[in-house]
Design a protein around this motif. Structure first.
Motif: not given
Length: 171
Positions: A156-164
């Motif tokens: 979850a953290v990785l996916g959100s971070s990549i988008a941001l």
């Protein structure tokens, strides 16, 4: 007990508790997990790309973000090589057969959070409730017995971070 041992102990206990759950999520784990299969992002992303005013920008951002995500996900999974629950816990059986050998991070959860974060960034807060779906995807992967809870949290953290992080190139 070291930090890693504490996390591992938490993961094992949480996973075993989830297998005993009769909650709505436990009963619907397979269909929820399937909604996060990769082809849906291409279909939905392409539809939004074609039929929305800022669709081309969204579609380009989505394709770049998923290319980054898949590269990082694959690199982490194949370098860290965390065994899936069925391989790590004696007498444990998952409810499905995973598509690959290692569990960390959860690719389904990573992709779900990436996609929803992209939707929120490009189309606004109307898509914020879809984070509940992303959480359900992560939980379904634990209920299915193919991931430990921390696999999904990191996904979850990785996916959100990549988008941001990639948003700076497109917004």
């Amino acid at each position: 007990m070291s930090v890693l041992e504490t996390i591992q102990d938490f993961d094992h206990r949480s996973l075993l508790l989830s297998q005993q759950s009769q909650s709505w999520g436990a009963r619907h784990r397979r269909p929820i997990s399937r909604t996060a299969d990769g082809h849906w992002y291409l279909i939905l992303g392409s539809a939004l790309g074609l039929f929305s005013q800022s669709g081309a920008q969204f579609l380009t951002h989505m394709l770049v973000a998923f290319a980054v995500e898949r590269t990082l996900y694959w690199s982490l999974k194949n370098s860290l090589k965390r065994r899936r629950p069925a391989a790590a816990l004696p007498d444990f059986q998952s409810h499905i057969i995973a598509s690959d050998e290692f569990s960390f991070p959860s690719g389904h959860t990573c992709a779900a959070f990436l996609f929803v974060t992209l939707l929120v960034l490009h189309f606004g807060l109307w898509f914020l409730p879809l984070y509940a779906w992303s959480v359900a995807v992560g939980m379904s992967r634990v209920y299915l017995g193919v991931h430990f809870p921390t696999d999904t949290v990191v996904g979850a953290v990785l996916g959100s971070s990549i988008a941001l992080v990639t948003a700076q190139w497109f917004l």
